[in-house]
Design a protein around this motif. Structure first.
Motif, PDB file in Angstrom:
ATOM      1  N   PHE A 117       0.869  -1.395  -0.050  1.00 58.53           N
ATOM      2  CA  PHE A 117       0.041  -0.044   0.305  1.00 58.53           C
ATOM      3  C   PHE A 117       1.262   1.280   0.006  1.00 58.53           C
ATOM      4  CE2 PHE A 117      -2.828  -3.447   2.151  1.00 58.53           C
ATOM      5  CZ  PHE A 117      -4.197  -3.143   1.460  1.00 58.53           C
ATOM      6  N   TYR A 118       0.580   2.359  -1.124  1.00 60.11           N
ATOM      7  CA  TYR A 118       1.049   3.364  -0.727  1.00 60.11           C
ATOM      8  C   TYR A 118       0.048   4.328  -0.553  1.00 60.11           C
ATOM      9  CZ  TYR A 118       3.795   7.713  -2.090  1.00 60.11           C
ATOM     10  OH  TYR A 118       4.448   9.376  -2.480  1.00 60.11           O
ATOM     11  N   LEU A 119       0.320   4.687   0.965  1.00 64.21           N
ATOM     12  CA  LEU A 119      -1.083   5.657   2.007  1.00 64.21           C
ATOM     13  C   LEU A 119       0.287   7.817   1.969  1.00 64.21           C
ATOM     14  CD1 LEU A 119      -1.625   3.850   4.767  1.00 64.21           C
ATOM     15  CD2 LEU A 119      -2.814   3.599   1.974  1.00 64.21           C
ATOM     16  N   HIS A 120      -1.247   8.120   1.081  1.00 66.71           N
ATOM     17  CA  HIS A 120      -0.807   9.790   1.388  1.00 66.71           C
ATOM     18  C   HIS A 120      -2.321  10.480   1.608  1.00 66.71           C
ATOM     19  CE1 HIS A 120       0.848  13.713   0.434  1.00 66.71           C
ATOM     20  NE2 HIS A 120       2.077  13.493   0.824  1.00 66.71           N
ATOM     21  N   HIS A 121      -2.369  11.419   1.785  1.00 67.06           N
ATOM     22  CA  HIS A 121      -3.557  12.840   1.669  1.00 67.06           C
ATOM     23  C   HIS A 121      -3.666  13.184   0.387  1.00 67.06           C
ATOM     24  CE1 HIS A 121      -6.434  15.076   2.850  1.00 67.06           C
ATOM     25  NE2 HIS A 121      -5.411  16.748   1.906  1.00 67.06           N
ATOM     26  N   GLY A 122      -2.891  13.550  -0.458  1.00 63.67           N
ATOM     27  CA  GLY A 122      -3.377  13.917  -1.607  1.00 63.67           C
ATOM     28  C   GLY A 122      -2.423  14.662  -2.634  1.00 63.67           C
ATOM     29  N   ASP A 123      -2.242  16.210  -0.850  1.00 63.96           N
ATOM     30  CA  ASP A 123      -1.765  17.270  -0.974  1.00 63.96           C
ATOM     31  C   ASP A 123      -0.645  17.186  -1.213  1.00 63.96           C
ATOM     32  OD1 ASP A 123      -1.314  16.467   1.032  1.00 63.96           O
ATOM     33  OD2 ASP A 123      -1.279  18.391   1.964  1.00 63.96           O
ATOM     34  N   VAL A 197       4.960   6.527 -10.098  1.00 66.90           N
ATOM     35  CA  VAL A 197       5.778   6.123  -8.997  1.00 66.90           C
ATOM     36  C   VAL A 197       5.083   4.210  -9.058  1.00 66.90           C
ATOM     37  CG1 VAL A 197       5.611   5.330  -6.364  1.00 66.90           C
ATOM     38  CG2 VAL A 197       4.644   7.877  -7.260  1.00 66.90           C
ATOM     39  N   LEU A 198       4.255   4.241  -9.810  1.00 65.84           N
ATOM     40  CA  LEU A 198       4.413   2.652 -10.685  1.00 65.84           C
ATOM     41  C   LEU A 198       5.177   2.645 -11.503  1.00 65.84           C
ATOM     42  CD1 LEU A 198       2.168  -0.205  -9.545  1.00 65.84           C
ATOM     43  CD2 LEU A 198       1.165   0.924 -11.767  1.00 65.84           C
ATOM     44  N   GLN A 199       5.976   3.225 -11.673  1.00 63.68           N
ATOM     45  CA  GLN A 199       7.305   2.881 -13.100  1.00 63.68           C
ATOM     46  C   GLN A 199       8.421   2.345 -12.118  1.00 63.68           C
ATOM     47  OE1 GLN A 199       8.024   6.118 -15.251  1.00 63.68           O
ATOM     48  NE2 GLN A 199       5.823   5.841 -16.189  1.00 63.68           N
ATOM     49  N   LYS A 200       8.077   2.961 -10.443  1.00 65.61           N
ATOM     50  CA  LYS A 200       9.295   2.766 -10.380  1.00 65.61           C
ATOM     51  C   LYS A 200       9.363   1.396  -8.883  1.00 65.61           C
ATOM     52  CE  LYS A 200      11.104   7.454 -10.661  1.00 65.61           C
ATOM     53  NZ  LYS A 200      11.418   8.829  -9.433  1.00 65.61           N
ATOM     54  N   THR A 201       8.355   1.381  -8.479  1.00 65.30           N
ATOM     55  CA  THR A 201       7.713   0.298  -7.554  1.00 65.30           C
ATOM     56  C   THR A 201       6.880   0.313  -7.842  1.00 65.30           C
ATOM     57  OG1 THR A 201      10.011   1.850  -6.298  1.00 65.30           O
ATOM     58  CG2 THR A 201       7.921   0.133  -4.942  1.00 65.30           C
ATOM     59  N   HIS A 202       6.924  -1.106  -7.211  1.00 63.87           N
ATOM     60  CA  HIS A 202       5.266  -2.037  -7.114  1.00 63.87           C
ATOM     61  C   HIS A 202       4.399  -1.619  -6.124  1.00 63.87           C
ATOM     62  CE1 HIS A 202       1.641  -4.207  -8.085  1.00 63.87           C
ATOM     63  NE2 HIS A 202       1.980  -4.817  -6.404  1.00 63.87           N
ATOM     64  N   TYR A 203       3.028  -0.696  -6.509  1.00 60.53           N
ATOM     65  CA  TYR A 203       2.329  -0.617  -5.505  1.00 60.53           C
ATOM     66  C   TYR A 203       0.825  -1.868  -5.893  1.00 60.53           C
ATOM     67  CZ  TYR A 203       5.994   1.939  -2.520  1.00 60.53           C
ATOM     68  OH  TYR A 203       6.280   2.517  -2.597  1.00 60.53           O
ATOM     69  N   ASP A 204       0.016  -2.214  -4.569  1.00 64.55           N
ATOM     70  CA  ASP A 204      -0.706  -2.506  -4.933  1.00 64.55           C
ATOM     71  C   ASP A 204      -2.027  -1.745  -5.066  1.00 64.55           C
ATOM     72  OD1 ASP A 204      -0.994  -6.500  -5.100  1.00 64.55           O
ATOM     73  OD2 ASP A 204      -0.047  -5.385  -3.737  1.00 64.55           O
ATOM     74  N   TYR A 205      -1.611  -0.909  -4.446  1.00 67.36           N
ATOM     75  CA  TYR A 205      -2.461  -0.500  -3.928  1.00 67.36           C
ATOM     76  C   TYR A 205      -2.483   1.271  -3.516  1.00 67.36           C
ATOM     77  CZ  TYR A 205      -6.081  -4.101  -3.049  1.00 67.36           C
ATOM     78  OH  TYR A 205      -6.731  -5.673  -3.800  1.00 67.36           O
ATOM     79  N   PHE A 206      -2.917   2.103  -4.342  1.00 71.40           N
ATOM     80  CA  PHE A 206      -2.478   3.155  -4.416  1.00 71.40           C
ATOM     81  C   PHE A 206      -3.664   5.049  -2.883  1.00 71.40           C
ATOM     82  CE2 PHE A 206       0.557   2.363  -6.703  1.00 71.40           C
ATOM     83  CZ  PHE A 206       1.651   3.579  -6.857  1.00 71.40           C
ATOM     84  N   LEU A 217      -9.474   3.668  -9.490  1.00 68.78           N
ATOM     85  CA  LEU A 217      -9.257   3.676 -11.032  1.00 68.78           C
ATOM     86  C   LEU A 217      -8.106   1.739 -11.347  1.00 68.78           C
ATOM     87  CD1 LEU A 217      -8.845   6.834 -11.411  1.00 68.78           C
ATOM     88  CD2 LEU A 217     -11.579   5.661 -11.989  1.00 68.78           C
ATOM     89  N   GLN A 218      -8.090   1.903 -12.129  1.00 68.45           N
ATOM     90  CA  GLN A 218      -7.042   0.220 -12.684  1.00 68.45           C
ATOM     91  C   GLN A 218      -6.314   1.137 -13.361  1.00 68.45           C
ATOM     92  OE1 GLN A 218      -8.288  -3.156 -11.663  1.00 68.45           O
ATOM     93  NE2 GLN A 218      -6.265  -3.572 -11.858  1.00 68.45           N
ATOM     94  N   ASN A 222      -2.402  -5.120 -12.385  1.00 71.91           N
ATOM     95  CA  ASN A 222      -2.401  -5.647 -10.496  1.00 71.91           C
ATOM     96  C   ASN A 222      -1.840  -4.319  -9.479  1.00 71.91           C
ATOM     97  OD1 ASN A 222      -0.077  -4.999 -11.073  1.00 71.91           O
ATOM     98  ND2 ASN A 222       0.707  -7.546 -10.309  1.00 71.91           N
ATOM     99  N   SER A 223      -2.371  -3.590 -10.023  1.00 74.51           N
ATOM    100  CA  SER A 223      -2.317  -2.242  -9.063  1.00 74.51           C
ATOM    101  C   SER A 223      -3.475  -1.342  -9.042  1.00 74.51           C
ATOM    102  CB  SER A 223      -0.918  -1.295  -9.416  1.00 74.51           C
ATOM    103  OG  SER A 223      -0.660  -0.667  -8.691  1.00 74.51           O
ATOM    104  N   ARG A 224      -3.899  -1.168  -7.984  1.00 75.53           N
ATOM    105  CA  ARG A 224      -5.384  -0.004  -8.750  1.00 75.53           C
ATOM    106  C   ARG A 224      -4.866   1.554  -7.483  1.00 75.53           C
ATOM    107  NH1 ARG A 224      -9.027  -3.693  -6.116  1.00 75.53           N
ATOM    108  NH2 ARG A 224     -10.550  -1.829  -5.169  1.00 75.53           N
ATOM    109  N   TYR A 225      -5.983   2.511  -7.731  1.00 81.56           N
ATOM    110  CA  TYR A 225      -5.697   3.609  -7.182  1.00 81.56           C
ATOM    111  C   TYR A 225      -7.278   4.468  -6.506  1.00 81.56           C
ATOM    112  CZ  TYR A 225      -7.114   9.343  -7.361  1.00 81.56           C
ATOM    113  OH  TYR A 225      -7.599  10.267  -7.009  1.00 81.56           O
ATOM    114  N   VAL A 226      -7.334   4.338  -5.207  1.00 82.24           N
ATOM    115  CA  VAL A 226      -8.291   4.400  -5.009  1.00 82.24           C
ATOM    116  C   VAL A 226      -8.272   5.650  -4.069  1.00 82.24           C
ATOM    117  CG1 VAL A 226      -9.705   3.836  -2.895  1.00 82.24           C
ATOM    118  CG2 VAL A 226      -8.927   2.494  -4.425  1.00 82.24           C
TER     119      VAL A 226
END
Length: 253
Positions: A117-123, A197-206, A217-218, A222-226
């Motif tokens: 998982f990659y988690l961030h508020h997003g700002d 980010v996905l180009q450098k490191t794999h995360y299943d979920y952002f 969004l797909q 094997n990776s999604r942005y929620v």
């Protein structure tokens, strides 16, 4: 019982007025009561409050129903994380000392049950918005925070309330139409950032907040942005059951 991980953001408590905020706070507490039996971890991913500033011995009035519920959940062993958003970035150590909540300043990377998982508020992420990115550095500067702490709380909170009343937390027009609309994959700046980010490191979920629009969004096979949306109109949240991440709605209209 299987224990779940829950994610929510952008409650904007305090906006646009005390009465409306109280109704929203009550709904949030009902949601916490609902998820509590199955919750192992809770991620509150920014802009929980429309404004928050901690003086050394003073914190903003209100929100006791939410804070009391979070204290109860923390005391029962539920791990709670609080992400600094662009509206409540001036959180210090009050929640940690009083509620046992872990404060996250920027991104948080974790692995649960084999999923990354990659988690961030997003700002401040993604292309554009240079003005805010510059202001963010100022607002987060320890010297600037210290200078604001010298302003008496009555004046400081007055400034904050004036700022909050003009914030983008008011996500609807006067006739009740939700402003936020999907702009297409190429124009959703957090999706663009996630793909980079996905180009450098794999995360299943952002997972992000900030956008004020629930999105799932797909990005690749094997990776999604929620995006978690907000609680002024959508009452949306995400839950990970150990196998799959789902975007859900609580007491939706």
């Amino acid at each position: 019982m299987v224990k779940n991980i829950y994610f929510a953001s952008d409650f904007h408590l305090g906006s646009p007025d005390e009465k409306t905020s109280r109704v929203r706070e009550n709904r949030i507490v009902r949601w916490l009561n609902y998820i509590e039996p199955s919750c192992s971890e809770l991620f509150l991913m920014g802009d929980i409050f429309d404004f928050w500033f901690e003086y050394k011995t003073v914190v903003p009035k209100g929100f006791v129903r939410l804070l009391g519920k979070l204290a109860q959940m923390s005391d029962q062993g539920i791990k709670i994380y609080f992400f600094k958003g662009n509206h409540d970035m001036w959180v210090n150590d009050y929640f940690t000392k009083e509620l046992g909540i872990q404060i996250i300043s920027d991104e948080f990377v974790m692995e649960r049950n084999g999923k990354r998982f990659y988690l961030h508020h997003g700002d401040g992420l993604g292309p554009g918005d240079r003005k805010y990115k510059f202001l963010r550095k100022i607002f987060r500067n320890p010297i600037c925070q210290w200078l604001f702490s010298l302003v008496p709380p009555r004046i400081g909170m007055g400034i904050a309330n004036g700022w909050s009343s003009s914030s983008r937390a008011a996500g609807t027009t006067r006739d009740g139409v939700v402003k936020e609309k999907f702009m297409g994959m190429g124009n959703e700046w957090l999706a663009v950032y996630a793909k980079e980010v996905l180009q450098k490191t794999h995360y299943d979920y952002f997972i992000f907040g900030h956008r004020h629009l629930p999105l799932d969004l797909q990005l690749s096979e094997n990776s999604r942005y929620v995006n978690l949306g907000e609680w002024l109109n959508f009452y949306s949240y995400a839950v990970f059951d150990g196998n799959e991440l789902c975007l859900n709605y609580f007491e939706s209209k």
